[in-house]
Design a protein around this motif. Structure first.
Motif, PDB file in Angstrom:
ATOM      1  N   ARG A   1      -9.691  19.003  -6.579  1.00  0.00           N
ATOM      2  CA  ARG A   1      -9.625  20.442  -6.873  1.00  0.00           C
ATOM      3  C   ARG A   1     -10.389  21.251  -5.830  1.00  0.00           C
ATOM      4  O   ARG A   1      -9.908  22.289  -5.349  1.00  0.00           O
ATOM      5  N   ARG A   2     -11.567  20.790  -5.458  1.00  0.00           N
ATOM      6  CA  ARG A   2     -12.351  21.499  -4.443  1.00  0.00           C
ATOM      7  C   ARG A   2     -11.655  21.467  -3.081  1.00  0.00           C
ATOM      8  O   ARG A   2     -11.693  22.447  -2.329  1.00  0.00           O
ATOM      9  N   ALA A   3     -11.033  20.335  -2.758  1.00  0.00           N
ATOM     10  CA  ALA A   3     -10.334  20.236  -1.480  1.00  0.00           C
ATOM     11  C   ALA A   3      -9.171  21.218  -1.410  1.00  0.00           C
ATOM     12  O   ALA A   3      -8.951  21.876  -0.384  1.00  0.00           O
TER      13      ALA A   3
ATOM     14  N   PHE B   1      -6.677  13.197   1.856  1.00  0.00           N
ATOM     15  CA  PHE B   1      -7.571  12.165   1.331  1.00  0.00           C
ATOM     16  C   PHE B   1      -8.919  12.188   2.049  1.00  0.00           C
ATOM     17  O   PHE B   1      -9.972  11.955   1.428  1.00  0.00           O
ATOM     18  N   ASN B   2      -8.922  12.457   3.341  1.00  0.00           N
ATOM     19  CA  ASN B   2     -10.188  12.552   4.075  1.00  0.00           C
ATOM     20  C   ASN B   2     -11.030  13.720   3.568  1.00  0.00           C
ATOM     21  O   ASN B   2     -12.258  13.614   3.451  1.00  0.00           O
ATOM     22  N   LEU B   3     -10.384  14.829   3.262  1.00  0.00           N
ATOM     23  CA  LEU B   3     -11.122  15.979   2.735  1.00  0.00           C
ATOM     24  C   LEU B   3     -11.658  15.685   1.336  1.00  0.00           C
ATOM     25  O   LEU B   3     -12.773  16.099   0.985  1.00  0.00           O
ATOM     26  N   MET B   4     -10.905  14.953   0.533  1.00  0.00           N
ATOM     27  CA  MET B   4     -11.412  14.543  -0.777  1.00  0.00           C
ATOM     28  C   MET B   4     -12.650  13.664  -0.632  1.00  0.00           C
ATOM     29  O   MET B   4     -13.640  13.827  -1.365  1.00  0.00           O
ATOM     30  N   GLY B   5     -12.615  12.725   0.309  1.00  0.00           N
ATOM     31  CA  GLY B   5     -13.780  11.885   0.542  1.00  0.00           C
ATOM     32  C   GLY B   5     -14.991  12.678   0.982  1.00  0.00           C
ATOM     33  O   GLY B   5     -16.127  12.358   0.615  1.00  0.00           O
ATOM     34  N   HIS B   6     -14.760  13.738   1.758  1.00  0.00           N
ATOM     35  CA  HIS B   6     -15.877  14.594   2.183  1.00  0.00           C
ATOM     36  C   HIS B   6     -16.553  15.240   0.981  1.00  0.00           C
ATOM     37  O   HIS B   6     -17.792  15.261   0.884  1.00  0.00           O
ATOM     38  N   TYR B   7     -15.769  15.755   0.049  1.00  0.00           N
ATOM     39  CA  TYR B   7     -16.360  16.400  -1.122  1.00  0.00           C
ATOM     40  C   TYR B   7     -16.995  15.381  -2.069  1.00  0.00           C
ATOM     41  O   TYR B   7     -17.970  15.702  -2.758  1.00  0.00           O
ATOM     42  N   LEU B   8     -16.483  14.183  -2.109  1.00  0.00           N
ATOM     43  CA  LEU B   8     -17.125  13.157  -2.934  1.00  0.00           C
ATOM     44  C   LEU B   8     -18.491  12.774  -2.371  1.00  0.00           C
ATOM     45  O   LEU B   8     -19.402  12.417  -3.127  1.00  0.00           O
ATOM     46  N   ARG B   9     -18.652  12.852  -1.063  1.00  0.00           N
ATOM     47  CA  ARG B   9     -19.938  12.494  -0.450  1.00  0.00           C
ATOM     48  C   ARG B   9     -20.948  13.632  -0.497  1.00  0.00           C
ATOM     49  O   ARG B   9     -22.156  13.385  -0.537  1.00  0.00           O
ATOM     50  N   THR B  10     -20.491  14.866  -0.481  1.00  0.00           N
ATOM     51  CA  THR B  10     -21.410  15.998  -0.353  1.00  0.00           C
ATOM     52  C   THR B  10     -21.702  16.699  -1.669  1.00  0.00           C
ATOM     53  O   THR B  10     -22.770  17.289  -1.817  1.00  0.00           O
ATOM     54  N   VAL B  11     -20.792  16.659  -2.618  1.00  0.00           N
ATOM     55  CA  VAL B  11     -21.019  17.358  -3.884  1.00  0.00           C
ATOM     56  C   VAL B  11     -21.933  16.514  -4.760  1.00  0.00           C
ATOM     57  O   VAL B  11     -21.639  15.342  -5.024  1.00  0.00           O
TER      58      VAL B  11
ATOM     59  N   LYS C   1       0.506  11.953   8.207  1.00  0.00           N
ATOM     60  CA  LYS C   1      -0.811  12.529   8.437  1.00  0.00           C
ATOM     61  C   LYS C   1      -1.164  13.604   7.417  1.00  0.00           C
ATOM     62  O   LYS C   1      -2.344  13.887   7.192  1.00  0.00           O
ATOM     63  N   PHE C   2      -0.161  14.199   6.816  1.00  0.00           N
ATOM     64  CA  PHE C   2      -0.413  15.263   5.838  1.00  0.00           C
ATOM     65  C   PHE C   2      -1.284  14.753   4.693  1.00  0.00           C
ATOM     66  O   PHE C   2      -2.305  15.359   4.349  1.00  0.00           O
ATOM     67  N   TYR C   3      -0.914  13.635   4.102  1.00  0.00           N
ATOM     68  CA  TYR C   3      -1.685  13.082   2.989  1.00  0.00           C
ATOM     69  C   TYR C   3      -2.991  12.443   3.473  1.00  0.00           C
ATOM     70  O   TYR C   3      -3.995  12.457   2.750  1.00  0.00           O
ATOM     71  N   ASP C   4      -2.992  11.893   4.678  1.00  0.00           N
ATOM     72  CA  ASP C   4      -4.228  11.309   5.205  1.00  0.00           C
ATOM     73  C   ASP C   4      -5.309  12.374   5.361  1.00  0.00           C
ATOM     74  O   ASP C   4      -6.483  12.138   5.037  1.00  0.00           O
ATOM     75  N   ARG C   5      -4.935  13.545   5.847  1.00  0.00           N
ATOM     76  CA  ARG C   5      -5.919  14.622   5.994  1.00  0.00           C
ATOM     77  C   ARG C   5      -6.445  15.067   4.630  1.00  0.00           C
ATOM     78  O   ARG C   5      -7.639  15.364   4.480  1.00  0.00           O
TER      79      ARG C   5
ATOM     80  N   THR D   1       0.837  -1.198   0.000  1.00  0.00           N
ATOM     81  CA  THR D   1       0.000   0.000   0.000  1.00  0.00           C
ATOM     82  C   THR D   1       0.871   1.247   0.000  1.00  0.00           C
ATOM     83  O   THR D   1       1.782   1.383   0.814  1.00  0.00           O
ATOM     84  N   SER D   2       0.593   2.155  -0.918  1.00  0.00           N
ATOM     85  CA  SER D   2       1.387   3.378  -1.029  1.00  0.00           C
ATOM     86  C   SER D   2       0.744   4.491  -0.211  1.00  0.00           C
ATOM     87  O   SER D   2      -0.471   4.713  -0.302  1.00  0.00           O
ATOM     88  N   PRO D   3       1.516   5.221   0.575  1.00  0.00           N
ATOM     89  CA  PRO D   3       0.945   6.348   1.324  1.00  0.00           C
ATOM     90  C   PRO D   3       0.604   7.541   0.439  1.00  0.00           C
ATOM     91  O   PRO D   3      -0.059   8.473   0.888  1.00  0.00           O
ATOM     92  N   PHE D   4       1.043   7.512  -0.808  1.00  0.00           N
ATOM     93  CA  PHE D   4       0.771   8.609  -1.730  1.00  0.00           C
ATOM     94  C   PHE D   4      -0.419   8.318  -2.648  1.00  0.00           C
ATOM     95  O   PHE D   4      -0.682   9.105  -3.567  1.00  0.00           O
ATOM     96  N   ALA D   5      -1.127   7.220  -2.433  1.00  0.00           N
ATOM     97  CA  ALA D   5      -2.259   6.840  -3.285  1.00  0.00           C
ATOM     98  C   ALA D   5      -3.438   6.448  -2.409  1.00  0.00           C
ATOM     99  O   ALA D   5      -3.273   5.991  -1.274  1.00  0.00           O
ATOM    100  N   HIS D   6      -4.635   6.636  -2.984  1.00  0.00           N
ATOM    101  CA  HIS D   6      -5.858   6.287  -2.251  1.00  0.00           C
ATOM    102  C   HIS D   6      -6.929   5.887  -3.255  1.00  0.00           C
ATOM    103  O   HIS D   6      -7.047   6.491  -4.328  1.00  0.00           O
ATOM    104  N   ASN D   7      -7.710   4.865  -2.902  1.00  0.00           N
ATOM    105  CA  ASN D   7      -8.795   4.380  -3.756  1.00  0.00           C
ATOM    106  C   ASN D   7     -10.104   5.073  -3.378  1.00  0.00           C
ATOM    107  O   ASN D   7     -10.397   5.263  -2.192  1.00  0.00           O
ATOM    108  N   PHE D   8     -10.888   5.410  -4.402  1.00  0.00           N
ATOM    109  CA  PHE D   8     -12.181   6.053  -4.197  1.00  0.00           C
ATOM    110  C   PHE D   8     -13.226   5.354  -5.059  1.00  0.00           C
ATOM    111  O   PHE D   8     -12.933   4.911  -6.176  1.00  0.00           O
ATOM    112  N   ASP D   9     -14.436   5.272  -4.521  1.00  0.00           N
ATOM    113  CA  ASP D   9     -15.563   4.706  -5.266  1.00  0.00           C
ATOM    114  C   ASP D   9     -16.232   5.819  -6.066  1.00  0.00           C
ATOM    115  O   ASP D   9     -17.351   6.262  -5.775  1.00  0.00           O
TER     116      ASP D   9
END
Length: 257
Positions: A59-61, A168-178, A162-166, A40-48
């Protein structure tokens, strides 16, 4: 001979000790620390989500945190943000996001993120020059000027943590709300054609004739010219049979006409 052998052994041990100390002091090059493992790479994240939706969330994040997007494409986002920790130092953080399809290209994607921190410092330089005046002899007047410039002193990729984790979490927030639209799969559309007999015999589809009835006044107006023409024909027939009666009936026919 024994003394010479002993001296040789002592010198050899000293050289070995120095070599061992030198080996421990040597540092491993930075590029050798790259493992390139398949975990698992700390610089990559999977999204549905699709590739476009994932990059739009990135971009929004970044925009929500004060980053300036310099280049936005459907699968790439670049952004920068400036910091000034002290009066003489300047830091620029550059973000680079690349979105690629996941295992299911229809609704899964992978976001690869890389952030680079460039450091700058203020460099002051003094320049001086002298001018000789021949009239006054060998008199020299110093001319001094100062010039300040920002000099790049460091450039480093922000390490994983934690920098990249935060982010990715913000990206997930915009994917759920937009809100976003998703295409309907072709296998979910079910259409059934109507039978020809149903179309012919359906009472809703049978055309209804439209009957237009003329008003009584319009019917009378239509019949009046026909009555006048019939009267004229009768007068002409009477004139042909009796010329005397025709002379009397001619004014009447003219009035009727």
């Amino acid at each position: 001979m024994p003394i010479s052998s002993l001296r040789l052994a002592v010198v050899s041990l000293g050289l070995l000790a120095l070599a061992a100390c030198g080996g421990r002091a040597a540092t491993t090059p930075t590029y050798q620390q790259e493992l390139f493992n398949s975990g698992t790479s700390p610089f990559a994240h999977n999204f549905d989500a699709t590739v476009n939706a994932t990059c739009e969330a990135a971009r929004r994040a970044l925009l929500s945190q004060g980053f300036l997007t310099t280049m936005a494409q459907p699968d790439t986002v670049d952004a920068t943000k400036n910091f000034q920790p002290t009066a003489d130092t300047h830091v620029v953080v550059s973000f680079h996001v690349v979105c690629t399809p996941g295992e299911n290209t229809a609704n899964q994607s992978i976001a690869y993120v890389n952030a680079v921190q460039d450091g700058y410092t203020l460099k002051k330089s003094d320049t001086s020059a002298s001018v000789g005046l021949s009239v006054l002899g060998s008199l020299s007047l110093p001319i001094r000027s100062n010039s300040d410039a920002m000099v790049k002193i460091s450039s480093e990729t922000v390490p994983a943590g934690k920098f990249y984790d935060r982010f990715f979490n913000l990206m997930g927030h915009y994917l759920r709300t937009v809100p976003r639209s998703s295409p309907v799969a072709a296998d979910e559309i079910d259409s059934k054609p109507l039978a020809p007999s149903l179309i012919v015999t359906s009472p809703e589809l049978t055309p209804t004739p439209i009957v237009v009835e003329a008003p009584a006044a319009a019917a009378t107006a239509i019949q009046a010219p026909e009555a006048a023409a019939e009267t004229k024909r009768q007068a002409q027939a009477a004139a042909a049979s009796d010329p005397v009666a025709a002379s009397a009936a001619e004014p009447a026919s003219a009035v009727v006409h």
